[in-house]
Scaffold this active site. Structure first.
Site, mmCIF file in Angstrom:
data_model
loop_
_atom_site.group_PDB
_atom_site.id
_atom_site.type_symbol
_atom_site.label_atom_id
_atom_site.label_comp_id
_atom_site.label_asym_id
_atom_site.label_seq_id
_atom_site.Cartn_x
_atom_site.Cartn_y
_atom_site.Cartn_z
ATOM 1 N N THR A 304 0.831 -1.198 0.000
ATOM 2 C CA THR A 304 0.000 0.000 0.000
ATOM 3 C C THR A 304 0.869 1.253 0.000
ATOM 4 O O THR A 304 2.042 1.229 0.377
ATOM 5 C CB THR A 304 -0.906 0.064 1.236
ATOM 6 O OG1 THR A 304 -0.109 0.387 2.391
ATOM 7 C CG2 THR A 304 -1.657 -1.226 1.461
ATOM 8 N N ASP A 305 0.267 2.365 -0.410
ATOM 9 C CA ASP A 305 0.930 3.650 -0.234
ATOM 10 C C ASP A 305 1.031 3.931 1.261
ATOM 11 O O ASP A 305 0.394 3.285 2.090
ATOM 12 C CB ASP A 305 0.164 4.751 -0.976
ATOM 13 C CG ASP A 305 1.097 5.826 -1.518
ATOM 14 O OD1 ASP A 305 2.149 6.070 -0.883
ATOM 15 O OD2 ASP A 305 0.782 6.439 -2.555
ATOM 16 N N TRP A 306 1.801 4.946 1.604
ATOM 17 C CA TRP A 306 2.204 5.157 2.990
ATOM 18 C C TRP A 306 1.081 5.761 3.847
ATOM 19 O O TRP A 306 0.439 6.731 3.479
ATOM 20 C CB TRP A 306 3.419 6.075 3.016
ATOM 21 C CG TRP A 306 4.756 5.382 3.039
ATOM 22 C CD1 TRP A 306 5.808 5.735 3.815
ATOM 23 C CD2 TRP A 306 5.211 4.246 2.285
ATOM 24 N NE1 TRP A 306 6.880 4.890 3.601
ATOM 25 C CE2 TRP A 306 6.535 3.971 2.665
ATOM 26 C CE3 TRP A 306 4.610 3.419 1.334
ATOM 27 C CZ2 TRP A 306 7.281 2.915 2.141
ATOM 28 C CZ3 TRP A 306 5.345 2.377 0.787
ATOM 29 C CH2 TRP A 306 6.656 2.125 1.189
#
Length: 595
Positions: A304-306
């Site tokens: 996932t993105d942060w």
């Protein structure tokens, strides 16, 4: 589980055999540590770092020893190749001291360009410096992009960086969007070609011991942002498709998967008005499992993105988790939803104890944990990290910033520069050497190699001024790293530059980190766009030392009204653009030719 069977260290066995041997010995806590991939900093002089209060990060030992984490994203500009290599070896020594000695996988945002954004890119520092990715779109050369990827791969592997959190193959179809500088532009065919070449450069024909794994982003395409706002922030959470072009944005990802991209990152945004669930892509089973896994057959790692799960403090300011569409869920419920969506890792998170508690409570099956753990461990084995975790410090010092790498980057900077307009009452390019020059944004000693540098416009034969694309100041420091909002120049800047052009023939060079409205200057000054270039590179083009060959990878709109009326998911959709996609004027000699 005190006695360790080290069969997994036998390099003669298959990767699958080694993975199963290791996985079978791992505690739930050790498995959970694999799922978390967050930022880390270097200490001074290549030492391991303590806690970082600016970004609310713990010290290195807490990550590696206490939390069993073995995937970390190195944050901040490296002082030198040597110090970075020394730091890398120290963190690998720390990892080797743990019960199973699982080596670290160190990742990084782009490090070879001009942008500095703690949420997206680092300054080049000791590495060779190239134009931004958007500049590669302006050049349009697959061979050059693959060469860049191969050079960056050599510099990364020399210091132990083994995962690239790039390429970014979103399509820059919304002219205001802040992230377009790291894309190849607005066109799906161009981005597909260049994105695949980029992956080949970093990974090679197949992933192996000399590769840097690419985490291609942001599936299924992060460009169509409502009002051009970015979903790092709550006001930018919606992605919209009024032109019904969702499929168009998928094309570069098909090419990336065909090129063998090892990893994929979904974006923060939530799709509005489509067949897909209206939640952020990292939570979205219809997108991760339905599209990416089932339709496209992607078998690699999905990270996932942060910061999807936990609220954070960034530079002293509170920022909510990017849990768009599921803000009402608890951290635990969000974690379950990400796992059920089909992701393997949580970017920017450091809470393996939550995952452990969910498994022990029966809310996530340990067999599901094993499924992702196999992917994560397999890549470590394929990259050769178990067999050769350390790097040669002396070699790193030689490879990082090697003279031929620097020269190649500088040549690419020049090749990306795009002449937009000149002549007809404005300076005709190329300029003649020996003229009196008034410059802004170029070092006087650099300009002096081409002409006599004077202190005032009134003394000059030609003025050369470098400016950036406009953006709106936002409330917090971190937000202002993401240049967003209006593309109009401020009235006082328009007044100053047009007044300058009345005094002396003027060249205005604009750093195009996104589209800019250049209409107020058109016909009054020569206009040039760069995508990350030194002053020397720009002057070489302006004075005809090298030809100007760049072509716009995005259209430049004629007005903000045209931008506001355009559809965010449709390329080249502003009415009567000042300069269309693909525009550029070749300047090779005094006899220039428009293309």
């Amino acid at each position: 589980m005190n006695t360790v069977d080290e069969t997994y260290r036998d390099a003669t066995l298959s990767v699958a055999e080694r993975v199963e041997n290791l996985l079978g010995q791992m505690t739930l806590e050790e498995k959970a540590g694999l799922f978390f991939h967050t930022m880390i900093t270097m200490g001074e002089n290549g030492e391991l770092a303590g806690p970082n209060p600016t970004f609310d990060m713990p010290g290195t030992s807490e990550y590696v020893v206490d939390k069993h984490m073995s995937h970390l994203n190195l944050f901040g500009m490296a002082p030198s190749g040597r110090e970075l290599a020394e730091w890398h070896n120290r963190i690998q020594e720390l990892a080797a001291s743990t019960r199973l000695g699982i080596p670290m996988t160190i990742s990084t945002d782009p490090r070879h360009h001009f942008s500095e954004n703690p949420g997206a890119a680092m300054l080049a520092g000791p590495f060779s410096q190239w134009p931004e990715t958007l500049g590669f779109g302006a050049i349009g050369d697959e061979e050059l992009v693959e060469k860049f990827g191969d050079i960056a791969r050599q510099e990364y592997t020399a210091v132990g960086l083994r995962v690239a959190l790039h390429p970014q193959i979103d399509l820059a179809t919304e002219p205001r969007w802040s992230r377009q500088v790291s894309t190849f532009g607005e066109n799906a065919e161009l981005t597909s070609r260049l994105g695949a070449a980029y992956i080949r450069g970093f990974q090679g024909s197949t992933l192996g011991e000399q590769s840097v794994a690419t985490m291609t982003k942001h599936f299924p395409g992060g460009g169509p942002q409502k009002d051009g706002e970015d979903p790092h922030f709550a006001y930018g959470r919606e992605q919209v498709y009024p032109g019904d072009m969702f499929e168009y944005h998928l094309k570069p990802f098909e090419a990336a998967i065909a090129a063998g991209s090892s990893q994929m990152m979904p974006y923060y945004g939530m799709p509005i008005g489509t067949e897909y669930e209206e939640v952020g892509f990292g939570f979205n089973k219809s997108v991760i499992t339905g599209l990416l896994r089932e339709r496209f057959g992607f078998e690699g790692i999905v990270c996932t993105d942060w910061g999807l799960l936990s609220d954070a403090v960034i530079m002293g300011e509170p920022f909510p988790a990017r849990a768009w569409g599921v803000e009402h869920l608890s951290v635990e419920e969000r974690m379950v939803k990400v796992i059920e969506a089909g992701a393997d890792q949580f970017g920017g998170e450091e809470i393996p104890e939550v995952l452990v508690s969910l498994v022990r409570a029966g809310r996530i099956e340990e067999s599901r944990i094993d499924e992702s753990a196999r992917r994560l461990l397999s890549e470590k084995f394929v990259l050769g990290l178990f067999d050769s975790p350390y790097v040669d410090v002396e070699e790193a010092d030689t490879i990082v910033g090697r003279a031929d790498f620097i020269a190649a980057g500088e040549a690419a900077q020049r090749a990306a520069i795009t002449v937009l307009a000149h002549g007809g009452g404005t300076p005709t390019l190329p300029l003649s050497r020996g003229v009196k020059l008034y410059v802004e944004g170029i070092a006087a000693d650099v300009a002096a190699t081409f002409g006599e540098v004077v202190e005032t416009p009134e003394e000059a034969d030609v003025a050369i001024v470098r400016v950036g694309t406009p953006y709106e100041l936002r409330e917090t420091f971190f937000e202002n790293y993401f240049h967003a909002g209006s593309l109009d120049f401020a009235p006082e800047q328009i007044e100053r530059l047009t007044a300058l052009a009345k005094v002396v023939p003027t060249v205005i060079d604009v750093f195009l980190d996104r589209a800019a409205v250049l209409t107020p200057f058109h016909g009054r000054a020569a206009l040039v766009g760069d995508f990350g270039a030194s002053g020397a590179a720009l002057l070489d083009v302006l004075f005809g030392v090298v030809p100007s060959e760049g072509r716009l990878p995005i259209e430049l709109p004629s007005s903000m009204a045209a931008v506001e009326a355009s559809r965010p998911d449709v390329p080249s959709d502003t009415q009567a653009p000042l300069f269309p996609f693909g525009h550029g004027i070749r300047i090779a000699s005094p006899q220039d030719v428009a293309v």
